[in-house]
Design an enzyme around this catalytic site. Structure first.
Site, PDB file in Angstrom:
ATOM      1  N   LYS A  56       0.102   4.243  -0.287  1.00 10.99           N
ATOM      2  CA  LYS A  56      -0.580   5.424   0.293  1.00 10.99           C
ATOM      3  C   LYS A  56      -0.374   6.645  -0.613  1.00 10.99           C
ATOM      4  CE  LYS A  56      -0.040   3.344   4.789  1.00 10.99           C
ATOM      5  NZ  LYS A  56      -0.025   3.508   6.221  1.00 10.99           N
ATOM      6  N   GLU A  85      -6.814   4.331   8.114  1.00 16.37           N
ATOM      7  CA  GLU A  85      -6.676   5.774   7.863  1.00 16.37           C
ATOM      8  C   GLU A  85      -7.980   6.333   7.289  1.00 16.37           C
ATOM      9  OE1 GLU A  85      -3.043   5.462   5.625  1.00 16.37           O
ATOM     10  OE2 GLU A  85      -2.029   4.887   7.473  1.00 16.37           O
ATOM     11  N   ASN A  96       0.866  -1.178   0.000  1.00 12.43           N
ATOM     12  CA  ASN A  96       0.000   0.000   0.000  1.00 12.43           C
ATOM     13  C   ASN A  96       0.905   1.231   0.000  1.00 12.43           C
ATOM     14  OD1 ASN A  96      -1.794   2.062   0.512  1.00 12.43           O
ATOM     15  ND2 ASN A  96      -2.335   1.364   2.580  1.00 12.43           N
TER      16      ASN A  96
HETATM   17  C1  PEP Z   1      -0.804  -0.012   6.141  1.00 13.83           C
HETATM   18  O1  PEP Z   1      -0.961   1.185   6.093  1.00 13.83           O
HETATM   19  O2  PEP Z   1      -1.635  -0.801   5.627  1.00 13.83           O
HETATM   20  C2  PEP Z   1       0.376  -0.514   6.829  1.00 13.83           C
HETATM   21  C3  PEP Z   1       0.399  -1.759   7.209  1.00 13.83           C
HETATM   22  O3  PEP Z   1       1.386   0.401   7.049  1.00 13.83           O
HETATM   23  P1  PEP Z   1       2.834   0.106   7.701  1.00 13.83           P
HETATM   24  O4  PEP Z   1       3.351  -1.157   7.063  1.00 13.83           O
HETATM   25  O5  PEP Z   1       3.658   1.308   7.305  1.00 13.83           O
HETATM   26  O6  PEP Z   1       2.638  -0.028   9.146  1.00 13.83           O
END
Ligand code: PEP
Length: 253
Positions: free
Chosen positions: A12, A98, A10
């Site tokens: 983002k 989020e 992901n």
């Molecule tokens: C996510 O946002 O789905 C996630 C798992 O982020 P991170 O790996 O940065 O904790």
């Protein structure tokens, strides 16, 4: 049938267009033709088409990070499931914490999106997970149970075949605080038990459940060998090809 492992990145709201294409190219090169583990990358909306071009012909799949529950019309700023499919997406992430906590998505809105995306033919990665306060109050099981049942209300057997859950404890996302293998296995087993109780063994046993939250190439192996962990959803570590490919490698063992 054993559940195939999935490693999904992901991205983002990160990467320039040039960075996105370079990152996708490096993932494609690293994965090669090996399809033992399913691999997907989920770039920001505007990079879907250019990244789809880079992924063409490789087993690395494309995913989106969000989708509208509506099919078309006057919904300014929204993107429909059909649009994602036309961009080449196989997956869409729905209900990421989020979006639940920063953008205020409700269980009902998430259920609507899950239905629309599955009806259109997308594979859904549905995120669930408790906050730190909820864990400290011993509410983890109750929260994830509520989230799963609410998001999946009304799904048919046909829908379930394209659904993947991602257990992502909110306190572990982007914090560097990964769940211990015991915490992850306990939550995943509880989610599977809930599904077995409410939807039967066939659905519960076939459903892939990913773990997400501060997964890195160093801690992935300890999570990926757990009996109820069928892959990982990766945020930060998916932005560097080496670390993401290290996680893919760990999933093959
Ligand atoms: C996510 O946002 O789905 C996630 C798992 O982020 P991170 O790996 O940065 O904790």
């Amino acid at each position: 049938m054993p559940r195939q492992k999935l490693v999904a990145g992901n991205w983002k709201m990160n990467t320039t267009l040039a960075e996105a294409k370079t990152l996708a190219g490096a993932v494609v090169a690293g994965v090669g033709t090996d399809d033992r583990v399913a691999v997907a990358v989920c770039p920001p909306f505007p990079w879907l088409l250019p990244v789809a071009d880079v992924l063409k012909g490789s087993p690395v799949a494309l995913g989106a990070q969000n989708v509208s529950a509506e099919k078309k019309g006057a919904f300014t700023g929204e993107v429909s499931p059909a649009m994602l499919l036309e961009c080449g997406c196989r997956y869409v992430i729905i209900g990421h914490s989020e979006r639940r906590h920063i953008l205020g998505e409700s269980d009902a809105a998430i259920n609507h999106k899950v239905h629309s995306a599955l009806d259109e033919g997308l594979h859904v990665i549905l995120c669930i997970g408790e906050t730190l306060t909820e864990r400290e109050r011993n509410l983890t099981e109750r929260i994830v149970q509520r989230q799963v049942l609410a998001a999946c209300t009304g799904l048919t057997d046909h829908h379930w075949a394209r659904l993947t859950l991602a257990y992502e404890p909110v306190w572990a996302i982007g914090t560097g605080k990964v769940a211990t293998p015991d915490q992850a296995q306990e939550a995943h087993a509880a989610i599977r038990a809930t599904l077995r109780h409410f939807r039967g063994s066939a659905i519960a046993d076939a459903l892939p459940i990913l773990y997400g939250g501060s997964v890195t190439a160093d801690n992935a192996a300890g999570l990926l060998h757990l009996p109820d962990v069928d892959g990982v959803l990766v945020g930060g570590a998916s932005l560097k090809a080496d670390s993401f490919l290290g996680i893919v490698q760990a999933a093959k063992k």
